[in-house]
Scaffold this motif. Structure first.
Motif, short mmCIF file in Angstrom:
data_model
loop_
_atom_site.label_atom_id
_atom_site.label_comp_id
_atom_site.label_asym_id
_atom_site.label_seq_id
_atom_site.Cartn_x
_atom_site.Cartn_y
_atom_site.Cartn_z
N UNK A 1 4.77 -10.75 8.49
CA UNK A 1 5.90 -9.85 8.64
C UNK A 1 5.54 -8.48 8.06
N UNK A 2 5.36 -7.51 8.95
CA UNK A 2 5.00 -6.15 8.56
C UNK A 2 6.27 -5.32 8.37
N UNK A 3 6.30 -4.52 7.31
CA UNK A 3 7.45 -3.64 7.13
C UNK A 3 7.05 -2.40 6.35
N UNK A 4 7.86 -1.37 6.51
CA UNK A 4 7.67 -0.10 5.80
C UNK A 4 8.85 0.09 4.87
N UNK A 5 8.55 0.37 3.61
CA UNK A 5 9.58 0.42 2.57
C UNK A 5 9.66 1.81 1.97
N UNK A 6 10.86 2.36 1.95
CA UNK A 6 11.13 3.63 1.29
C UNK A 6 11.58 3.31 -0.13
N UNK A 7 10.66 3.48 -1.09
CA UNK A 7 10.96 3.08 -2.46
C UNK A 7 12.02 3.95 -3.10
N UNK B 1 0.84 -1.19 0.00
CA UNK B 1 0.00 0.00 0.00
C UNK B 1 0.88 1.24 0.00
N UNK B 2 0.66 2.13 -0.96
CA UNK B 2 1.37 3.41 -1.01
C UNK B 2 0.55 4.43 -0.22
N UNK B 3 1.13 4.92 0.87
CA UNK B 3 0.42 5.79 1.81
C UNK B 3 0.64 7.27 1.48
N UNK B 4 -0.19 8.15 2.05
CA UNK B 4 -0.06 9.59 1.80
C UNK B 4 1.28 10.18 2.21
N UNK B 5 2.02 9.52 3.09
CA UNK B 5 3.33 10.02 3.51
C UNK B 5 4.45 9.64 2.56
N UNK B 6 4.12 9.01 1.44
CA UNK B 6 5.11 8.66 0.44
C UNK B 6 5.86 7.37 0.69
N UNK B 7 5.43 6.60 1.69
CA UNK B 7 6.06 5.32 2.01
C UNK B 7 5.14 4.17 1.63
N UNK B 8 5.74 3.02 1.42
CA UNK B 8 4.99 1.81 1.09
C UNK B 8 4.89 0.93 2.34
N UNK B 9 3.67 0.59 2.69
CA UNK B 9 3.42 -0.32 3.81
C UNK B 9 3.15 -1.70 3.22
#
Length: 652
Positions: free
Chosen positions: A545-551, A530-538
């Motif tokens: 396994x949950x992670x946050x990805x800076x594309x 999911x691409x979120x409003x803060x510019x990060x991918x959840x």
């Protein structure tokens, strides 16, 4: 298999599918803790084998294996003169499984085999008269030999069982053929010497000759003859069995007898031995007195029988059902809650404003659903198809390549994609990207790009992306890029070849990869992105396994193991774990953007600053297919039912 009755089966299938729209009031009920129940999306069952026969008094009856979201739960016996129906529960728990094959024997007994149980139903006694636990799992093919013995061969590891109705002797031979992929055995036949033969598919076709005296099976095709197909065997009236490797070419036929095979010209065949058996689509229409079953419609609960003079009699019948299981849910442009069910393949529309339902025949199985602009799109199984629905126009059932339908068929792409897992509605407003696993027996799924403006497509093979992988999840990134998450799972019945799933970034214009990487060694799938409003991918891998990805930096900036705290995320062939929405401010006007996650046990929110996950409420039912946001509520499925959760205002 009973090739001699295949035309009758097809006629019955066509007659069976008499589907019309259904409209009903939902009568939403409040469950507490913010949850609401809106009802069953498709309140009907599906047949998994139907036969015309007679009962103990010689009355014409129709036997139907009933299937809903619980699995194959009952045998329905309908009087073909009156429509009176009796529903006999299965003598074992369905366990979510159902018939994939059944057979009506020469002694007028109806057999099936699923959830690791073999059973016999006797229409004369109107009861199940035999049931026995077996090695896993369900029959893909069944037959009857010259001595009246019933044979069953099971997915996924070629288990063989036999039942002699005369002596009541049951034998479970266990698994008799090994492959490193799940085996389908759609064709089973016996020769007059007592040997049993079955075709294996779909990764590499094979024919197995099984000797009941030793309990051993031996392959009959050389490795060079094996195809991505299923081996075919046919019982013949001359006592022999004929078969081929799935290609069906005249120079590829074998004659089998006593466990030996020789190449023959198919013209030597005497004719198919008539056996009333088939897959879950079995629809045998001939009553012994000459009448014909024309329709057995479980959607509208209508039976039509035609006599020898061609006069049709229509009857209503009834049965109980807990409804078909839901594949996915999304909000349509008109503010309705929509999605699909299987089986049967239906499209449902729930209107929260009027608390009413509408239900239509779907083109096929609606695996993944999404809106773009003023239209609603389905990426479906089988065939890897896309349809486009305009909610402002009347519903017209979809016919492939026929104009004027609504939903309109756009394209399909099997075997490159057969079972879709994601349909990305790109924010450019015109591009759709379909992803999923390939056709039966294949490994590695591609990507389908559909341009709504030009009505053209580009189809990439898995070898153009990540060889031997399929794409399970997709999200659009800025600057014309897309992020994909793969799965190592092959197509149904295929061979797994990749060892670890990967993330990749692709340029939308060139369709070339800019980057790819195994982020988590051992991970088998990237369940959702999911691409979120803060510019990060959840993101979530392997549902735990949950992670946050800076594309932009191509790096993980936050991660968390969900197992101990939240348990697994929801799942389905198009899972929709993440739900973008907003959250009202307590005691103030307005709202703030919010990102929610659906877990089996409840609804959670992800903090877009700290990335912390907070469980908002545990659900009174297991949370199933996601999921979308409308007017402060998150809608989701559970089994055959649609629910919603009213998000409370935030104190922040």
């Amino acid at each position: 298999m009973a090739c001699a009755i295949s035309k009758l089966l097809m006629l019955g299938i066509v007659a069976f599918i008499v589907l019309v729209a259904q409209v009903a009031f939902a009568a939403t009920e409040e469950l507490g803790n913010g949850f609401f129940h809106h009802g069953v999306a498709t309140p009907v069952s599906n047949h998994r084998g139907t036969v015309a026969t007679v009962d103990g008094e010689g009355r014409d009856v129709v036997l139907v294996w009933l299937f809903d979201h619980r699995g194959g739960y009952a045998l329905l016996m309908i009087d073909a003169e009156t429509g009176k129906a009796d529903e006999i529960p299965m003598p074992f728990p369905p366990g979510g499984d159902c018939p994939y094959s059944s057979i009506l024997s020469t002694k007028n007994k109806f057999y099936t085999h699923f959830n690791s149980y073999f059973c016999e139903f006797d229409p004369a006694k109107r009861a199940f008269t035999f049931s026995e636990k077996t090695a896993p799992q369900m029959a893909m093919g069944m037959t009857e030999d010259d001595n009246g013995v019933i044979w069953s061969v099971t997915y996924p590891s070629s288990g063989v069982v036999s039942f002699d109705p005369a002596t009541r002797t049951f034998k479970d031979y266990g698994h008799v053929h090994k492959e490193n992929w799940a085996q389908y055995q759609r064709y089973v036949a016996a020769d007059d010497a007592g040997w049993v033969y079955f075709g294996v598919g779909n990764t590499a076709s094979q024919i197995i000759a099984f000797d009941p005296r030793t309990g051993e099976g031996k392959p009959m095709l050389s490795e060079a003859e094996r195809l991505t197909a299923s081996g075919v065997v046919v019982p013949d009236v001359n006592g022999k069995v004929y078969g081929h490797n799935g290609a069906g070419a005249d120079d590829g036929w074998y004659e089998f007898c006593k466990g030996e095979g020789k190449k023959v010209d198919p013209s030597v065949r005497g004719g198919d031995k008539p056996i009333i058996t088939s897959s879950q689509s079995l629809f045998y229409t001939q009553f012994p007195d000459g009448k014909v079953l024309k329709t057995c419609d479980l959607v509208n609960r209508v039976l039509v029988v035609e006599n020898a003079a061609g006069e049709a009699k229509q009857m209503k019948f009834d049965y109980t059902s807990e409804g078909a299981h839901i594949m996915g849910i999304a909000i349509a442009p008109d503010g309705t809650v929509c999605g699909g069910t299987a089986f049967p393949m239906r499209f449902f529309i729930y209107n929260p404003k009027t608390d009413t339902w509408a239900n239509h025949a779907a083109y096929c199985q609606c695996n993944t659903v999404v809106r773009q602009g003023d239209r609603f799109f389905v990426g479906g199984y089988g065939g890897g198809y896309i349809t486009e629905w305009d909610p402002t126009q009347p519903w017209v059932d979809t016919v492939k390549d026929k104009q004027g339908c609504n939903p309109l068929f756009l394209t399909d792409c099997a075997p490159t994609i057969n079972r879709p897992h994601d349909l990305l509605a790109h924010p450019d407003g015109k591009t759709l990207v379909l992803a999923g696993t390939p056709g039966y027996g294949y490994t590695g799924g591609g990507l389908l790009f559909w341009d709504r403006e030009t009505k053209t497509r580009v189809l990439l093979e898995h070898t153009d992306i990540l060889p031997e992988h399929s794409t399970l999840s997709l999200v659009a990134l800025p600057d014309g890029k897309i992020l994909g998450g793969s799965t190592t799972a092959p197509g149904t019945g295929g061979e797994k070849k990749a060892s670890e799933a990967e993330l990749y970034i692709m340029d939308l214009a060139s369709k070339q990869l800019d980057w790819h990487k195994v982020l988590y060694p051992g991970a088998q799938e990237y369940t959702d992105l999911c691409y979120a409003p803060n510019g990060l991918v959840y993101a979530v891998a392997d549902r735990k396994r949950f992670f946050v990805f800076d594309a932009a930096k191509r790096e993980v900036i936050h991660e968390e193991d969900l197992d101990a705290t939240f348990g697994p995320t929801t799942s389905q062939q198009g899972p929709r774990v993440f739900v973008l929405g907003d959250r009202a401010k307590a005691g103030a006007e307005g709202s703030v953007p919010a990102l929610y996650m659906l877990f089996v046990k409840g609804v959670a929110q992800v903090d877009l600053t700290t990335h912390a996950i907070t469980m908002l409420a545990e659900s009174p039912v297991p949370v199933g297919p996601g999921g979308d946001f409308l007017d402060g509520r998150i809608y989701f499925g559970s089994g055959s039912h649609v629910y919603s959760y009213q998000v409370p205002p935030t104190a922040e």
